[in-house]
Design an enzyme around this catalytic site. Sequence first.
Site, PDB file in Angstrom:
ATOM      1  N   GLY A  62     -36.372 134.768  -6.861  1.00 56.67           N
ATOM      2  CA  GLY A  62     -36.017 133.458  -6.330  1.00 56.67           C
ATOM      3  C   GLY A  62     -36.610 132.266  -7.037  1.00 56.67           C
ATOM      4  N   SER A  63     -37.157 131.402  -6.226  1.00 50.35           N
ATOM      5  CA  SER A  63     -37.366 130.006  -6.568  1.00 50.35           C
ATOM      6  C   SER A  63     -38.420 129.729  -7.630  1.00 50.35           C
ATOM      7  CB  SER A  63     -37.782 129.286  -5.293  1.00 50.35           C
ATOM      8  OG  SER A  63     -38.107 127.955  -5.576  1.00 50.35           O
ATOM      9  N   CYS A  64     -38.176 128.640  -8.385  1.00 48.30           N
ATOM     10  CA  CYS A  64     -39.157 128.116  -9.339  1.00 48.30           C
ATOM     11  C   CYS A  64     -40.312 127.448  -8.600  1.00 48.30           C
ATOM     12  CB  CYS A  64     -38.508 127.104 -10.271  1.00 48.30           C
ATOM     13  SG  CYS A  64     -37.304 127.810 -11.413  1.00 48.30           S
ATOM     14  N   THR A  65     -40.200 127.234  -7.293  1.00 48.15           N
ATOM     15  CA  THR A  65     -41.241 126.569  -6.516  1.00 48.15           C
ATOM     16  C   THR A  65     -42.331 127.548  -6.073  1.00 48.15           C
ATOM     17  OG1 THR A  65     -39.589 124.973  -5.801  1.00 48.15           O
ATOM     18  CG2 THR A  65     -41.577 124.997  -4.531  1.00 48.15           C
TER      19      THR A  65
END
Lengths: 160, 418
Positions: A62-65
Amino acid sequence: VERLIAHPVIPGRGEGAALVSDEPLSFWGDVDPATGRVTNPRHPLHGERLEGRVLVYPQGRGSCTTSGILLELIRTGRAPAAIVNLTVEPVLAVGPLVGEALYGRTLPLVTLSPEAFARIRTGDWLVVDAIGGEVLCRQLPADTLGSGDGENATKPGAGP
Amino acid sequence: VNLTAEERAWLDGGAGEGMRLSMALVVRMGELFGADRLLPVTQAHIDACLYTNDAGLEFAERLAALGTRVRVPTTLNVTARDIRRWQAFRVPPDFAEKSRRLEAAYLALGCLPTWTCAPYEQGLVPRFGEHVAWGESNAVAYANTVIGARTNRYADFLDVACAVAGRAPAFGLHLDGPRRGQVLVVLDDVPPALREHPGLFPVLGYHVGALAGERVPVIEGLPPAVRATDLKAFCAAGASSGVLALAHVVGVTPEAPTRDAAFGGTSPRETLVVTMADLRAARERLSFGPLDGIDLVKVGCPHLSLADALELAERVKGRRVRNDLQFWVSTSRAVAHHLADSGHLVVLEASGVRILTDTCAMTTRIDGWGFTHMLTNSAKQAHYAAAGGLEVTLASLEDCVAHALGDVALEDGLWWSA
């Protein structure tokens, strides 16, 4: 105690009770940065607290965060003691690197071979040496396997 | 990592503390992942501008206080509020204030206020082969897959560091070797009608993303005329269930005119066969519960394209969204601007559709609404909404609209009759 050969990614040392997931994890979406708990009701680690544990999961998703959430956990002291993966995705490495630069605190990261990875169960006590490149694994006695709540393993007395 | 004299000076602090911090991070990542040099990037897209916690705010405000500026044109991903209408969307004021501070810090760095997770649809769109440093998982996957631009998945903070340095470490998808296909994905008993149906792509992406892991998949068996919006849905889904950053679709995407080209002359390490049973299972993971009780219909994840918005306006024209639910469309302010100028925004709003710009339902605060069950056409939206504790149902855009207008949704037959 079993000695597992590890590949260091982010250097450092950390120890704690293992928290193992066979499913990938995205810190953003799966973990609440305010509490350091896994809040995704559909993740196998739902409800578990990461603080002080050695988090063991195959790889990120998932996320780059993910780096942003991990940095907040490092800032507030709610981060895992170390992370063990099969493969470390670059996204995961950024949080600890920025943590080092901003707060002088890091989070050791290692990878293991699939065979070594498969040796670890939730509750085992892990000493992660991400400098020398090894993980010491003291396995939970067999009669307590499957006794459920991994949270107990972080309470005093469960460690070495 | 070999540095030029100029890069060495930046790393040594010759261009200020912000540049030194940024270079230190870029170089360290290069060391960790085996880069032998840095590559100039022509532009960056920053994901770190989304407020999620105070560490990210401290990082940005520290850089801004140091007078740091980005060296290359840099777009900004979604922020945590609709900047102009956050009150109407019931965002708590203290949260909006934190978001405002983070936005201000990135604007002080010289970034552009694009506020969109679909930076590949307008603004600074890279060309084939261009090296860029992009954050936002769906944008990374789209840039590599559909455009053939070259970027790794730049995590929050590394995206900023690359923008400040104008450099990225030369590893991963910036290089030819790692861009080659690694696993072949073939569609087995998927009927032709479904292969052209927009409902397929989020589900297929979700399944392939989980299956491929870090490997580059090569997908065979999709029609050459696949629409950009369907590839966008595929990419966003694969980057949610897994870490998909590049896929080749044979006969469709630019680096895959043929299967051989996609694999760069190498052989697939593995062939993965996707069956209808796999796809139904993936769809069920994203879609549970009966259709009743839906209180939010949400489309535009990633941000709705202008083309899809025009189609939507056509569909809802003269109709009215049922009054027991909200129908939200998230899109960029650039698309909203075109819709306003062309008269379509009035049509959408008159039908009861709410346009949410700069952010989306999973990056802003929606707890003030008390939603329980979301209907969406996006696997990414469904994945994260479910992670946030909502009931979710996945359907095509057409069926989302049909449900919102009180018409009957039709799609299931396609999935179960095969």
